[in-house]
Every structure is written in C-alpha cells, then in structure tokens.
Design an enzyme around this catalytic site. Sequence first.
Site, PDB file in Angstrom:
ATOM      1  N   HIS A 194     -83.745 113.540  40.468  1.00  0.00           N
ATOM      2  CA  HIS A 194     -84.743 114.316  41.520  1.00  0.00           C
ATOM      3  C   HIS A 194     -85.154 115.678  41.239  1.00  0.00           C
ATOM      4  O   HIS A 194     -84.760 116.067  40.330  1.00  0.00           O
ATOM      5  CB  HIS A 194     -83.606 114.514  42.675  1.00  0.00           C
ATOM      6  CG  HIS A 194     -82.475 115.544  42.466  1.00  0.00           C
ATOM      7  ND1 HIS A 194     -81.589 115.401  41.783  1.00  0.00           N
ATOM      8  CD2 HIS A 194     -82.554 116.785  43.149  1.00  0.00           C
ATOM      9  CE1 HIS A 194     -80.785 116.489  41.430  1.00  0.00           C
ATOM     10  NE2 HIS A 194     -81.345 117.435  42.304  1.00  0.00           N
ATOM     11  N   ARG A 236     -75.599 128.068  42.184  1.00  0.00           N
ATOM     12  CA  ARG A 236     -76.981 127.677  42.093  1.00  0.00           C
ATOM     13  C   ARG A 236     -77.892 128.718  42.995  1.00  0.00           C
ATOM     14  O   ARG A 236     -77.581 128.928  44.132  1.00  0.00           O
ATOM     15  CB  ARG A 236     -77.036 126.410  42.583  1.00  0.00           C
ATOM     16  CG  ARG A 236     -78.392 125.661  42.059  1.00  0.00           C
ATOM     17  CD  ARG A 236     -78.150 124.154  42.595  1.00  0.00           C
ATOM     18  NE  ARG A 236     -79.335 124.416  43.735  1.00  0.00           N
ATOM     19  CZ  ARG A 236     -80.499 123.668  43.774  1.00  0.00           C
ATOM     20  NH1 ARG A 236     -80.556 122.754  42.951  1.00  0.00           N
ATOM     21  NH2 ARG A 236     -81.528 123.811  44.522  1.00  0.00           N
ATOM     22  N   HIS A 295     -84.153 116.278  37.458  1.00  0.00           N
ATOM     23  CA  HIS A 295     -82.813 116.536  37.040  1.00  0.00           C
ATOM     24  C   HIS A 295     -81.881 115.715  37.440  1.00  0.00           C
ATOM     25  O   HIS A 295     -82.119 115.008  38.521  1.00  0.00           O
ATOM     26  CB  HIS A 295     -82.535 118.195  37.074  1.00  0.00           C
ATOM     27  CG  HIS A 295     -82.487 118.592  38.293  1.00  0.00           C
ATOM     28  ND1 HIS A 295     -83.316 119.001  39.057  1.00  0.00           N
ATOM     29  CD2 HIS A 295     -81.303 118.971  38.883  1.00  0.00           C
ATOM     30  CE1 HIS A 295     -83.250 119.468  40.089  1.00  0.00           C
ATOM     31  NE2 HIS A 295     -81.722 119.753  40.160  1.00  0.00           N
ATOM     32  N   ASP A 308     -85.838 119.418  43.511  1.00  0.00           N
ATOM     33  CA  ASP A 308     -85.127 119.867  44.462  1.00  0.00           C
ATOM     34  C   ASP A 308     -86.088 120.018  45.861  1.00  0.00           C
ATOM     35  O   ASP A 308     -87.399 120.488  45.640  1.00  0.00           O
ATOM     36  CB  ASP A 308     -84.694 121.223  44.269  1.00  0.00           C
ATOM     37  CG  ASP A 308     -83.460 120.945  43.173  1.00  0.00           C
ATOM     38  OD1 ASP A 308     -82.971 120.112  43.057  1.00  0.00           O
ATOM     39  OD2 ASP A 308     -83.508 121.918  42.311  1.00  0.00           O
TER      40      ASP A 308
HETATM   41  C1  SIN Z   1     -78.510 119.995  41.260  1.00  0.00           C
HETATM   42  O1  SIN Z   1     -78.893 121.310  41.328  1.00  0.00           O
HETATM   43  O2  SIN Z   1     -78.982 119.000  41.678  1.00  0.00           O
HETATM   44  C2  SIN Z   1     -77.111 120.041  40.768  1.00  0.00           C
HETATM   45  C3  SIN Z   1     -77.057 120.098  38.919  1.00  0.00           C
HETATM   46  C4  SIN Z   1     -75.624 119.857  38.503  1.00  0.00           C
HETATM   47  O3  SIN Z   1     -74.485 119.992  39.274  1.00  0.00           O
HETATM   48  O4  SIN Z   1     -75.624 119.613  37.441  1.00  0.00           O
END
Ligand code: SIN
Length: 294
Positions: free
Chosen positions: A110, A284, A269, A112
């Site tokens: 995906h 994050r 990602h 974000d």
């Molecule tokens: C995400 O921001 O999608 C999570 C990425 C992760 O936990 O590695």
Amino acid sequence: MTEGPKGGRSAPFEIAKVAGSLGAEVRGLDLAQPLSGTQAAALRAALAEHLVLFVRGQSLGMAQQKRATEIFGPVQRVPYVEGSAEDPDVIAVLKEAEERRIGVFGGDWHSDFSFLERPPAGSLLHAVEVPPYGGDTLWANQIEAFETLPDELREIVENRGAVHVGKPHGVKWAPQPGAGLSRSIKIRRGDPEADRERVHPAVRRHPSSGRRALFVNPIYTTRLEGMSEAESAPLLERIKQHATRPEFTCRWRWRAGDLAIWDNRATLHYAINDYDGHRRLLHRTTFAGEAPVA
Ligand code: SIN
C-alpha cells in the site's frame, strides 16, 4: 556501493544504496541534533533520488522525530488512526508478543492514506523494539514500475483516474468480523470521509523530480475510473503483480534505533508479519503532501 559526501563540505554524510531500484543508507548523520540548512537540503535531495532512506543508530524521542520529520514537510496528524498518548502526531506501530495470528498495521502492499484529497508526501518510522528475527519492511519503486509497465496496461492507466476508498483498510481488505488488526493499533471506523470514493490520477507526476509514478493502491484502490469493480479487478491484479516485482523492491532488516524515511508518492510498502511471539514497536510520523497531479 558507497558514494562520497552529498551536498558539499557542510553535509558530510555518505550514501550507500541498499538495492538496485530504490533505497539507500545514510551514514554519518545524527538526527537527534538539528541539521544545517545545507544538510537538510542534501537529505531532501537524497530522498528524491533514492525514495527510501535508512539511518541506523538514531536515539530519538518523539519531539526529535517530529523535528526530523519537518525537514521534509509539515507534520501531518494522520486521520482514522489514534495517535500515541504521549503525542497524537506519533503513531505507535505495535504488535505485542501475545498477539498471534492477527493482522498488522500495513501488512499488505500500500501507500498511505491515498483516499485523502491530499495523501501524505511521506513518513518516518523509528524502530524502538524489534523482534530477534522477521518484521522486515519492503518498499517498491512506483516510478520504475510505471516506466516498465507493459504497453497495454500503460494505455489503460495513462490519463485515467483510479478510485480510492478508505473504509478504513480498503473495501477489499476490510477485516472479517471477529478477526482483525493488532489491538495495539486503534482505527476509527465508519468515518464518512474515509468511506467515500476519491479519484486521483492513476499515474502522478512527482513534484520534486517531475518523473511519473504509478499511483494505484493495492489496498485502497477499488476500481479504475469508467470501469466497474468487476471489470477493474483483473487489471488491478496485473498492475499489482507488476508494481511489486522483486526487482523494484528493497527490504530492510530492522535494528533498534534505525530510522526509515520514505516517499509515499512514488513507493508502496509492506510490513511483513512473520514474528508471532515477539514484540515489535516503531514510532511513525508523517509529513503532508499535495493533491496528486497527472
Ligand atoms: C506502515 O507504516 O505501513 C507500517 C510499516 C511497518 O510496520 O513496517
């Protein structure tokens, strides 16, 4: 390969690519300290070139992570996901050791929040606690994916919109009742803004580099404009297969203290959920972006 210092004498950091298509490790940078204007500009240029940057050994509190985020753009408070108690601008991406056989935040390809009018330009993820194995993250280069798209798919996506819906994990991937995501991530459901359809160009021009990137989201894109979901489904599947080819990816094996910084406009990602029985915690933050343009 290690390249020399970027940005002249006052930006003494080294860049070492981690994969052929995207991703580079930045060495010789301490983001707990404020950067000079030259260093910040060199870091932004490195992100525009490599799309994902990794900096090891960073000791960052939430305030320092937010200051590092502002190098790239204004901090964006992410809707639909509850921020941490300490700072609502920071999401604690957490899976506890006892949370077995359960989905994780970001556990499929995906970008974000593409269902927003202005999806974020990028994010920073700082590893606080990592499992002894597994829990890696993958990124895929959507500029290269677009540039190598087979002609018949390219003709379909060029000059066409893609429809994105939040709901809040995307209609196709919404958790089954009773199943679900790690309870450590709190998603606010049933928000009409997330649930409505939003159309963005399926191919967007990157504001920094001017290069075009595929902007079709395997989680949130429900259909291509002018087509039904049923007509779109096989095309979206072929696009996903191409967009996530291993040649277009890099993979990061986390150590505590690592910081990843990525461009959300030109990458997908994927958080790999293969560490049941171990705790994983990352912080994050997100920086704001513009409405995608074709
Ligand atoms: C995400 O921001 O999608 C999570 C990425 C992760 O936990 O590695």
